[in-house]
Design a protein around this motif. Sequence first.
Motif, PDB file in Angstrom:
ATOM      1  N   TYR A   1       0.805  -1.228   0.000  1.00  0.00           N
ATOM      2  CA  TYR A   1       0.000   0.000   0.000  1.00  0.00           C
ATOM      3  C   TYR A   1       0.835   1.274   0.000  1.00  0.00           C
ATOM      4  O   TYR A   1       0.327   2.350  -0.302  1.00  0.00           O
ATOM      5  CB  TYR A   1      -0.982  -0.001   1.173  1.00  0.00           C
ATOM      6  N   LEU A   2       2.113   1.166   0.335  1.00  0.00           N
ATOM      7  CA  LEU A   2       3.009   2.318   0.315  1.00  0.00           C
ATOM      8  C   LEU A   2       4.264   1.980  -0.479  1.00  0.00           C
ATOM      9  O   LEU A   2       4.678   0.821  -0.556  1.00  0.00           O
ATOM     10  CB  LEU A   2       3.438   2.703   1.733  1.00  0.00           C
TER      11      LEU A   2
ATOM     12  N   TYR B   1       3.661   7.545  -1.228  1.00  0.00           N
ATOM     13  CA  TYR B   1       2.719   6.714  -1.972  1.00  0.00           C
ATOM     14  C   TYR B   1       3.228   6.425  -3.387  1.00  0.00           C
ATOM     15  O   TYR B   1       4.069   7.143  -3.938  1.00  0.00           O
ATOM     16  CB  TYR B   1       1.356   7.408  -2.047  1.00  0.00           C
ATOM     17  N   HIS B   2       2.681   5.354  -3.953  1.00  0.00           N
ATOM     18  CA  HIS B   2       2.962   5.040  -5.351  1.00  0.00           C
ATOM     19  C   HIS B   2       2.389   6.141  -6.253  1.00  0.00           C
ATOM     20  O   HIS B   2       1.429   6.834  -5.897  1.00  0.00           O
ATOM     21  CB  HIS B   2       2.330   3.698  -5.738  1.00  0.00           C
ATOM     22  N   ARG B   3       2.963   6.254  -7.438  1.00  0.00           N
ATOM     23  CA  ARG B   3       2.513   7.255  -8.403  1.00  0.00           C
ATOM     24  C   ARG B   3       1.006   7.143  -8.655  1.00  0.00           C
ATOM     25  O   ARG B   3       0.297   8.156  -8.689  1.00  0.00           O
ATOM     26  CB  ARG B   3       3.277   7.076  -9.711  1.00  0.00           C
ATOM     27  N   ALA B   4       0.511   5.935  -8.828  1.00  0.00           N
ATOM     28  CA  ALA B   4      -0.897   5.743  -9.151  1.00  0.00           C
ATOM     29  C   ALA B   4      -1.826   6.087  -7.993  1.00  0.00           C
ATOM     30  O   ALA B   4      -3.012   6.340  -8.203  1.00  0.00           O
ATOM     31  CB  ALA B   4      -1.134   4.294  -9.581  1.00  0.00           C
TER      32      ALA B   4
ATOM     33  N   GLY C   1      -2.039  10.554  -1.536  1.00  0.00           N
ATOM     34  CA  GLY C   1      -0.775  11.175  -1.212  1.00  0.00           C
ATOM     35  C   GLY C   1      -0.872  12.612  -0.720  1.00  0.00           C
ATOM     36  O   GLY C   1      -1.908  13.265  -0.823  1.00  0.00           O
ATOM     37  N   TYR C   2       0.226  13.088  -0.188  1.00  0.00           N
ATOM     38  CA  TYR C   2       0.362  14.491   0.217  1.00  0.00           C
ATOM     39  C   TYR C   2       1.805  14.900  -0.035  1.00  0.00           C
ATOM     40  O   TYR C   2       2.707  14.056  -0.114  1.00  0.00           O
ATOM     41  CB  TYR C   2      -0.005  14.694   1.687  1.00  0.00           C
ATOM     42  N   ASP C   3       2.031  16.199  -0.161  1.00  0.00           N
ATOM     43  CA  ASP C   3       3.377  16.652  -0.497  1.00  0.00           C
ATOM     44  C   ASP C   3       4.134  17.054   0.762  1.00  0.00           C
ATOM     45  O   ASP C   3       3.580  17.249   1.849  1.00  0.00           O
ATOM     46  CB  ASP C   3       3.334  17.791  -1.508  1.00  0.00           C
ATOM     47  N   GLY C   4       5.386  17.210   0.585  1.00  0.00           N
ATOM     48  CA  GLY C   4       6.330  17.571   1.621  1.00  0.00           C
ATOM     49  C   GLY C   4       7.696  17.378   0.996  1.00  0.00           C
ATOM     50  O   GLY C   4       7.809  17.203  -0.215  1.00  0.00           O
TER      51      GLY C   4
END
Length: 418
Positions: free
Chosen positions: A340-341, A356-359, A365-368
Amino acid sequence: MELDWHSDAQAYRDGLLFDVNDIDSSIEMAVVRGYRLQRFRDEMARHDIAACVLFDPVNIRYASGARNMQIFNARNPARYLLVTQDHSAVILYEFTGCMHLADDLETVSEVRPAITASFVAAGDEIKRREMDWAAEIASTLTELVGKGATVGIERINAGAVQALSGYGFFLVDAQQPIERARAIKSREEIACVKASLHATEIAVARLRQCLRPGLSENALWSILHQAVIAQNGDYVETRLLSSGQRTNPWFQESGNRVIGKNELVALDTDVVGCYGYYADFSRTFHSGPDEPNADQRQLYAAAYEQIHHNMELLHHGLTFREYAQRAWQIPEKYFVNRYYLSAHGVGMTGEYPYLYHRADFLTAGYDGHMEAGMTLCVESYIGEVGGREGVKLEQQVLVTPSGPELLSNFPFEASLRP
């Protein structure tokens, strides 16, 4: 089946120090504790939080160094920690009969008896118990940070939070500052991580040495537990070991199944080990006595390629979105059963951030951005839907200013690796 816990010690002593964990005696735990508490207070200041009340036993240990019945207290609100941002107090509210356990902790300014606000402890008087808890905490908070202050809180039952909200504090979730604090490790913390990993590698070496057809999954898994505890590790957080057809799909827990000939045996350590630091790597073995078949090698080669590709991406300053875009592209036939990750933070347990995976990035997902001092685990699970077996691999890595540094050093299965 009886196991001789020591019969095979000599065979591994030259390779993985089977019986001896040379824990770094130079680690100054007071320095570790001081760094962690200051990290937490710095994050509290950054989020304008005057005080936090922590219930999660891992968070309590991070902020104070106080350990007591971690698993029990993960499901019982029987001890908690009040930390002020301004250095005025670190008050440990301890479980009945345990007030003495923090006597030597320089981080703790005071120990008080806890009020356990749970139905188990209070029965039908739970509402009154929650009100008593709130009144006591509110009185202390008012004295230390004043009425109307912003207070972080986590992992307490709803009734207790509702009761505390009646005293005029602005209540916020304490997860963000504590997770942000935990994400960046000091040099001394990395020494703790390495000691925990080394002990766990010894435990896995022992497990691998005992692996053979005819042994049950549970009997094999118990070897890891014994070796971890014998080396002063804390506990194993999951029971992720499976064999043969039970390796696909992943997350099937260790059971009574007897390991057969020439099967894959996969595990994820998930060990809260020495000094309370997480040792988290995954390996897949072959039970023998023959050589692995072509399908088993193909699965292993794909997992091996995935983690090594993704490990090389872990550089200071890279954003989580950029990582997802550059990560190894999972072949379609393995995509449905993917882990899952792609990677996750790790410290005293699994922690921020999740990568997270691209898909999956758009929906989950979230950014950082990655920072030097983060420790991350790079994950892979490879198995087709309806396939006979699967392969689980994982490596633990430190992000440094100059690139990734591998922390988990247990060898890959020689008969399977490319």
